[in-house]
Motif scaffolding. Sequence first.
Motif, PDB file in Angstrom:
ATOM      1  N   VAL A   1       0.879  -1.167   0.000  1.00  0.00           N
ATOM      2  CA  VAL A   1       0.000   0.000   0.000  1.00  0.00           C
ATOM      3  C   VAL A   1       0.921   1.223   0.000  1.00  0.00           C
ATOM      4  CG1 VAL A   1      -1.740   1.304   1.282  1.00  0.00           C
ATOM      5  CG2 VAL A   1      -1.823  -1.206   1.243  1.00  0.00           C
ATOM      6  N   PRO A   2       0.770   2.135  -0.957  1.00  0.00           N
ATOM      7  CA  PRO A   2       1.703   3.265  -1.022  1.00  0.00           C
ATOM      8  C   PRO A   2       1.585   4.210   0.177  1.00  0.00           C
ATOM      9  CG  PRO A   2      -0.075   3.544  -2.605  1.00  0.00           C
ATOM     10  CD  PRO A   2      -0.217   2.156  -2.054  1.00  0.00           C
ATOM     11  N   TYR A   3       2.688   4.841   0.498  1.00  0.00           N
ATOM     12  CA  TYR A   3       2.808   5.760   1.635  1.00  0.00           C
ATOM     13  C   TYR A   3       1.744   6.853   1.604  1.00  0.00           C
ATOM     14  CZ  TYR A   3       5.016   9.471   4.459  1.00  0.00           C
ATOM     15  OH  TYR A   3       5.285  10.458   5.366  1.00  0.00           O
ATOM     16  N   ALA A   4       1.423   7.363   0.406  1.00  0.00           N
ATOM     17  CA  ALA A   4       0.407   8.413   0.262  1.00  0.00           C
ATOM     18  C   ALA A   4      -0.736   7.900  -0.614  1.00  0.00           C
ATOM     19  CB  ALA A   4       1.013   9.682  -0.333  1.00  0.00           C
ATOM     20  N   ALA A   5      -1.361   6.808  -0.184  1.00  0.00           N
ATOM     21  CA  ALA A   5      -2.456   6.214  -0.956  1.00  0.00           C
ATOM     22  C   ALA A   5      -3.607   7.202  -1.107  1.00  0.00           C
ATOM     23  CB  ALA A   5      -2.943   4.943  -0.277  1.00  0.00           C
ATOM     24  N   ARG A   6      -4.240   7.178  -2.276  1.00  0.00           N
ATOM     25  CA  ARG A   6      -5.367   8.063  -2.550  1.00  0.00           C
ATOM     26  C   ARG A   6      -6.708   7.414  -2.230  1.00  0.00           C
ATOM     27  NH1 ARG A   6      -1.591  10.184  -5.983  1.00  0.00           N
ATOM     28  NH2 ARG A   6      -1.911  12.340  -6.708  1.00  0.00           N
ATOM     29  N   TYR A   7      -6.738   6.079  -2.252  1.00  0.00           N
ATOM     30  CA  TYR A   7      -8.005   5.363  -2.137  1.00  0.00           C
ATOM     31  C   TYR A   7      -8.019   4.511  -0.869  1.00  0.00           C
ATOM     32  CZ  TYR A   7      -8.646   6.745  -6.983  1.00  0.00           C
ATOM     33  OH  TYR A   7      -8.784   7.479  -8.129  1.00  0.00           O
ATOM     34  N   PRO A   8      -9.222   4.158  -0.358  1.00  0.00           N
ATOM     35  CA  PRO A   8      -9.313   3.343   0.856  1.00  0.00           C
ATOM     36  C   PRO A   8      -8.469   2.073   0.758  1.00  0.00           C
ATOM     37  CG  PRO A   8     -11.479   4.153   0.235  1.00  0.00           C
ATOM     38  CD  PRO A   8     -10.552   4.522  -0.886  1.00  0.00           C
ATOM     39  N   PHE A   9      -8.511   1.447  -0.410  1.00  0.00           N
ATOM     40  CA  PHE A   9      -7.665   0.280  -0.639  1.00  0.00           C
ATOM     41  C   PHE A   9      -6.931   0.491  -1.965  1.00  0.00           C
ATOM     42  CE2 PHE A   9     -10.699  -1.140   2.438  1.00  0.00           C
ATOM     43  CZ  PHE A   9      -9.891  -1.834   3.335  1.00  0.00           C
ATOM     44  N   GLU A  10      -5.629   0.646  -1.856  1.00  0.00           N
ATOM     45  CA  GLU A  10      -4.769   0.869  -3.024  1.00  0.00           C
ATOM     46  C   GLU A  10      -3.524   0.005  -2.858  1.00  0.00           C
ATOM     47  OE1 GLU A  10      -2.321   4.435  -5.375  1.00  0.00           O
ATOM     48  OE2 GLU A  10      -3.886   4.931  -3.920  1.00  0.00           O
ATOM     49  N   ILE A  11      -3.230  -0.770  -3.880  1.00  0.00           N
ATOM     50  CA  ILE A  11      -2.090  -1.693  -3.836  1.00  0.00           C
ATOM     51  C   ILE A  11      -1.230  -1.481  -5.073  1.00  0.00           C
ATOM     52  CG2 ILE A  11      -1.380  -4.113  -3.683  1.00  0.00           C
ATOM     53  CD1 ILE A  11      -4.334  -4.687  -2.764  1.00  0.00           C
TER      54      ILE A  11
ATOM     55  N   MET B   1      -7.735  11.242   2.165  1.00  0.00           N
ATOM     56  CA  MET B   1      -7.936   9.850   2.571  1.00  0.00           C
ATOM     57  C   MET B   1      -8.652   9.777   3.917  1.00  0.00           C
ATOM     58  SD  MET B   1      -7.212   6.809   1.334  1.00  0.00           S
ATOM     59  CE  MET B   1      -6.264   5.748   2.422  1.00  0.00           C
ATOM     60  N   ASP B   2      -9.643   8.895   4.005  1.00  0.00           N
ATOM     61  CA  ASP B   2     -10.419   8.722   5.225  1.00  0.00           C
ATOM     62  C   ASP B   2      -9.779   7.727   6.198  1.00  0.00           C
ATOM     63  OD1 ASP B   2     -12.363  10.422   4.111  1.00  0.00           O
ATOM     64  OD2 ASP B   2     -13.269   8.738   3.055  1.00  0.00           O
ATOM     65  N   MET B   3      -8.738   7.033   5.754  1.00  0.00           N
ATOM     66  CA  MET B   3      -8.057   6.082   6.622  1.00  0.00           C
ATOM     67  C   MET B   3      -6.571   6.077   6.290  1.00  0.00           C
ATOM     68  SD  MET B   3      -9.671   2.700   4.781  1.00  0.00           S
ATOM     69  CE  MET B   3      -8.852   1.465   5.766  1.00  0.00           C
ATOM     70  N   ARG B   4      -5.740   5.761   7.286  1.00  0.00           N
ATOM     71  CA  ARG B   4      -4.306   5.750   7.067  1.00  0.00           C
ATOM     72  C   ARG B   4      -3.918   4.538   6.221  1.00  0.00           C
ATOM     73  NH1 ARG B   4      -1.005   4.966  10.972  1.00  0.00           N
ATOM     74  NH2 ARG B   4       0.595   6.500  10.400  1.00  0.00           N
ATOM     75  N   PRO B   5      -2.968   4.702   5.293  1.00  0.00           N
ATOM     76  CA  PRO B   5      -2.540   3.566   4.468  1.00  0.00           C
ATOM     77  C   PRO B   5      -2.073   2.369   5.297  1.00  0.00           C
ATOM     78  CG  PRO B   5      -1.717   5.622   3.548  1.00  0.00           C
ATOM     79  CD  PRO B   5      -2.323   5.958   4.881  1.00  0.00           C
ATOM     80  N   GLU B   6      -1.441   2.637   6.446  1.00  0.00           N
ATOM     81  CA  GLU B   6      -0.990   1.548   7.303  1.00  0.00           C
ATOM     82  C   GLU B   6      -2.166   0.712   7.819  1.00  0.00           C
ATOM     83  OE1 GLU B   6       2.039   4.571   6.878  1.00  0.00           O
ATOM     84  OE2 GLU B   6      -0.051   4.712   7.524  1.00  0.00           O
ATOM     85  N   GLN B   7      -3.316   1.370   8.015  1.00  0.00           N
ATOM     86  CA  GLN B   7      -4.511   0.662   8.472  1.00  0.00           C
ATOM     87  C   GLN B   7      -5.029  -0.293   7.404  1.00  0.00           C
ATOM     88  OE1 GLN B   7      -7.732   3.267   9.648  1.00  0.00           O
ATOM     89  NE2 GLN B   7      -9.253   1.609   9.584  1.00  0.00           N
ATOM     90  N   SER B   8      -5.137   0.194   6.150  1.00  0.00           N
ATOM     91  CA  SER B   8      -5.635  -0.680   5.081  1.00  0.00           C
ATOM     92  C   SER B   8      -4.634  -1.794   4.780  1.00  0.00           C
ATOM     93  CB  SER B   8      -5.954   0.124   3.814  1.00  0.00           C
ATOM     94  OG  SER B   8      -4.810   0.761   3.295  1.00  0.00           O
ATOM     95  N   ALA B   9      -3.333  -1.509   4.912  1.00  0.00           N
ATOM     96  CA  ALA B   9      -2.330  -2.554   4.709  1.00  0.00           C
ATOM     97  C   ALA B   9      -2.492  -3.659   5.750  1.00  0.00           C
ATOM     98  CB  ALA B   9      -0.930  -1.962   4.778  1.00  0.00           C
ATOM     99  N   ALA B  10      -2.730  -3.271   6.997  1.00  0.00           N
ATOM    100  CA  ALA B  10      -2.928  -4.259   8.053  1.00  0.00           C
ATOM    101  C   ALA B  10      -4.171  -5.105   7.786  1.00  0.00           C
ATOM    102  CB  ALA B  10      -3.037  -3.552   9.409  1.00  0.00           C
ATOM    103  N   GLN B  11      -5.256  -4.462   7.332  1.00  0.00           N
ATOM    104  CA  GLN B  11      -6.476  -5.205   7.024  1.00  0.00           C
ATOM    105  C   GLN B  11      -6.241  -6.218   5.912  1.00  0.00           C
ATOM    106  OE1 GLN B  11      -9.071  -1.330   7.079  1.00  0.00           O
ATOM    107  NE2 GLN B  11     -10.478  -3.082   7.202  1.00  0.00           N
ATOM    108  N   LEU B  12      -5.473  -5.838   4.911  1.00  0.00           N
ATOM    109  CA  LEU B  12      -5.182  -6.738   3.800  1.00  0.00           C
ATOM    110  C   LEU B  12      -4.300  -7.903   4.258  1.00  0.00           C
ATOM    111  CD1 LEU B  12      -4.583  -3.992   1.125  1.00  0.00           C
ATOM    112  CD2 LEU B  12      -6.296  -5.800   0.920  1.00  0.00           C
TER     113      LEU B  12
END
Length: 370
Positions: free
Chosen positions: A254-264, A354-365
């Motif tokens: 997941v990029p450091y400055a992701a634009r979307y809730p889930f971006e890979i 972004m409504d959520m931190r990229p680190e959060q979506s990375a953890a969920q994935l």
Amino acid sequence: MEQSKKLSAGILRNDRLMADGRTIRYYDTSGQNRSAKDARPVEKQPAIGELRLDPLVNEWIAMASHRQGRIFLPPKELCPLCPTTGELLTEIPESDFEVVVFDNRSPSLRPPTGDWALPDQVGPDTDLGSAAGKCEVICFTAEHGNAFKDLTPARVRVLLEAWIDRTAELSQESFIEHIAPFENRGEEIGVTLTHPHGQIYAYSYIPPRVEKMLAAANKYKTSTGKVLFDEVVAREIRDEERIIARNDRWIAFVPYAARYPFEIHVAPLNPVADLTGLTDQDRDAFAPIALEVMKRLDGVFGIDMAYIAAWHQAPVRVGRDVLRLHWQITSVRRAPGKLKYLAGSESAMGAFIMDMRPEQSAAQLREVVL
């Protein structure tokens, strides 16, 4: 025009003509005989559209009004991307297929006739151009109800080889400047045909996002002597917390400055300019990580996630020393029943929030149990 071509990994490409003169290309692994005729009546192909410059931002806009009448969400029994069976005469004349690529029936861009050149940009007085380029459809499987994540590793290998082959061939056209294979999935992002498929757009100009990426990469190379994307990947490896999958040839993060809730972003660890630069080892190692990423994406909420999966690669003639190949998968789904709408700030200003931190979506994935 009927011809065959041997590709990597024992894949054979067979070209056939469709009833209206378009070309369909079959990518097979078992020596299939591709001799079925397109039995549909000949239909006139649309004329080339217009290319107009928006002088306020110097961006080209293709006008393709003929696309208003294209087929929209047909039922399975009328799907034009399924194999031809009985009275259902589709875009694919054969009764079964592995991967096929054919010229789009309603293309936004099409090959020009005669000499062609992009008009000079001179503000509001810029000449009207023709929407030169190429638009192709690529079908991943004959199975209507499946998705990318349901493909076998062997089928993903064939699909990758088709992407590579089309990039190589389209790059030879004098009017092509950039090639972008992509897949749209889900009605939420505008899919009009639900059969598992993607598209390949070959532009006669460099698209705006690629121009921005090229400008940033050139500036970074001039000031540091380094390749920007290589440094981005190196940071992700150091930080670790945004990495969601990895093997010895590829990395997904997941990029450091992701634009979307889930971006890979999925990138080869052996950096290359475009798909044609991938080694046989890179190609063979792509399927496991690609399938893992897609299964993790669907596993986050236990539902089919709408997404756009697009290959970013260097343009055909410029930036090949500073831009790197990577596969970007973005989803606007932020929770079950909730989408991130690209509203005022994003659509009007181009400023993402972004409504959520990229680190959060990375953890969920990462936490998805496969």
